[in-house]
Design a protein around this motif. Structure first.
Motif, PDB file in Angstrom:
ATOM      1  N   GLY A 143      19.585  58.900  85.955  1.00 19.62           N
ATOM      2  CA  GLY A 143      20.776  58.065  85.842  1.00 19.62           C
ATOM      3  C   GLY A 143      21.050  57.704  84.392  1.00 19.62           C
ATOM      4  N   ASP A 202      24.266  54.090  85.575  1.00 17.20           N
ATOM      5  CA  ASP A 202      24.217  54.943  86.766  1.00 17.20           C
ATOM      6  C   ASP A 202      22.806  54.786  87.337  1.00 17.20           C
ATOM      7  OD1 ASP A 202      24.621  56.853  88.717  1.00 17.20           O
ATOM      8  OD2 ASP A 202      24.379  58.575  87.363  1.00 17.20           O
ATOM      9  N   ASN A 203      22.677  54.074  88.459  1.00 19.94           N
ATOM     10  CA  ASN A 203      21.386  53.628  88.980  1.00 19.94           C
ATOM     11  C   ASN A 203      20.639  54.765  89.674  1.00 19.94           C
ATOM     12  OD1 ASN A 203      19.330  52.353  90.646  1.00 19.94           O
ATOM     13  ND2 ASN A 203      20.333  50.420  90.131  1.00 19.94           N
ATOM     14  N   LYS A 237      20.352  56.493  93.791  1.00 24.91           N
ATOM     15  CA  LYS A 237      20.513  57.933  94.042  1.00 24.91           C
ATOM     16  C   LYS A 237      19.291  58.494  94.768  1.00 24.91           C
ATOM     17  CE  LYS A 237      22.362  60.292  90.527  1.00 24.91           C
ATOM     18  NZ  LYS A 237      22.606  60.706  89.108  1.00 24.91           N
ATOM     19  N   ASP A 291      17.186  54.389  84.796  1.00 22.88           N
ATOM     20  CA  ASP A 291      17.758  55.709  84.517  1.00 22.88           C
ATOM     21  C   ASP A 291      16.877  56.840  85.019  1.00 22.88           C
ATOM     22  OD1 ASP A 291      15.688  55.526  82.725  1.00 22.88           O
ATOM     23  OD2 ASP A 291      16.882  55.903  80.930  1.00 22.88           O
ATOM     24  N   ASP A 307      22.098  64.287  94.028  1.00 30.73           N
ATOM     25  CA  ASP A 307      21.425  62.996  93.828  1.00 30.73           C
ATOM     26  C   ASP A 307      20.028  63.149  93.230  1.00 30.73           C
ATOM     27  OD1 ASP A 307      23.338  61.154  94.524  1.00 30.73           O
ATOM     28  OD2 ASP A 307      22.817  61.149  96.651  1.00 30.73           O
TER      29      ASP A 307
END
Length: 374
Positions: free
Chosen positions: A184, A196-197, A201, A243, A273
């Motif tokens: 992320g 962006d976690n 994901k 991340d 993902d």
């Protein structure tokens, strides 16, 4: 004269080989084998971590019987032991200590039986080959490291003395361990919209693994394949958007399954993902119980233990070095038969039955004698 199997087990347990230093354990057994006329060498896959290959009359008219076990052990765990895990204290019929069941007791039985056969057999039809490995518990790295010394050489059947309570198992499941990794973008935890976690994901990704349905039929002895998400780690601190996140997956397979196809299937499920890739890739092993040698081993084990012959064939859920050794030796008939109790492997206060240690030595001695002399 053969060493005493109880004493040798205690000597092996006294050497701490929790994912390191297996050469010191091999140094305990090597002199016994050398004194019995075995040609002994150690092949290291990394410094201090070797696989011992010992051969006796390997150039006889028939290929040698191969006997194998590992000398590394798993960590002690977080719980306190009621006994010193490295003293191997007897208590009645029980011998306590890390590795007593999995599988220094089995290694001791192999060595004692092999020495007994080598010192009592004259003009053998076939010889013996012992392969005592390091780093089995983490994916058979020691066995892999010894393949160059084993490939292309004639070999008879393979007996692995992993814990079976001296029953004969005709194979075991394969192990496919995977990592699932999500990437992320980090940001301050108070402004998550800027990042962006990776944890979200990865959570979506591994959630698709729950209830994963394998298309293969259950094996008659091994049952159905299984999948378990074993670990999940993500992020470095509470007030940051993570991340990176990674999970590990433990899949146990049955004969006929394609590990690459399973990996591709799971990758397709998670899409963008996460990325899915192998950590350990060991195939299932199976020998037809009707094989002449396997049937002979079953008859010997039943005679020594007093167990009834026949019944449904059995297999282990755990993996062994046979995943590496059996194909390297040319797909030889393979059985698993050792003194430990499968349910005691890796537990706190691990123990092995002293009576079963002696039974195991007798089983292996008879199997080896029959192969070498008949």
């Amino acid at each position: 004269m053969s060493p005493d199997v109880l004493s040798l087990t205690r000597e092996l347990v006294a050497v701490d080989t929790i994912d390191h230093d297996e050469n010191h354990a091999l140094a305990v057994v090597a002199p016994h084998l050398e004194d019995a006329g075995f040609d002994v060498r150690t092949v290291e896959h990394e410094p201090g971590r070797g696989t011992l290959i010992a051969e006796w009359h390997a150039d006889a008219t028939a290929p040698p019987l191969c006997l194998s076990g590992h000398v590394d052990t798993v960590p002690l765990g977080g719980a306190d032991w009621s006994r010193d895990p490295f003293r191997a204290e007897p208590d009645g019929d029980r011998l306590y200590g890390r590795g007593t069941t999995d599988m220094k007791g089995g290694v001791a039985a192999i060595v004692c039986a092999a020495v007994g056969v080598a010192t009592s057999t004259r003009a053998p039809r076939a010889g013996l080959r012992l392969v005592l490995t390091a780093a089995e518990e983490t994916g058979s790295h020691g066995a892999r490291g010894a393949l160059d010394a084993l490939r292309g050489r004639p070999s008879g059947p393979l007996l692995i003395a992993e814990p079976t309570s001296n029953a004969v198992f005709h194979g075991h499941k394969g192990a496919l361990w995977l990592s699932a990794r999500a990437e992320g973008v980090t940001a301050h935890g108070s402004m998550p919209h800027l990042g962006d976690n990776a944890v979200y994901k990865l959570a979506r990704a591994v959630g698709t693994f729950e209830g994963f349905a394998f298309t293969e039929q259950a094996h008659p002895a091994m049952g159905a394949p299984t999948l378990n998400v074993g670990t999940f780690h993500g992020g470095l601190n509470t007030n940051s958007v993570p991340d990176s996140a990674v999970a590990t997956v433990d899949i146990r397979t049955v004969p006929g399954q394609d590990h690459a196809a399973i990996t591709d299937d799971l990758q397709a499920r998670v899409g963008d993902d996460a990325s899915v890739g192998p950590l350990v890739d060991l195939p299932a092993v199976w020998t037809d119980p009707a094989d002449d040698w396997a049937a002979a081993v079953s008859a010997i084990a039943a005679d020594v233990t007093g167990a009834s012959q026949g019944g449904e064939p059995r297999a282990a859920t755990y993996f062994t070095d046979a995943s590496v050794l059996t194909p390297a030796l040319g797909g030889v008939p393979t059985v698993v038969c050792g003194p430990g109790e499968p349910e005691l492997a890796h537990v706190t206060d691990e123990w092995v039955s002293i009576a079963k240690l002696r039974e195991s030595e007798e089983i292996i001695r008879r199997v080896a004698t029959q192969w070498c002399e008949t």
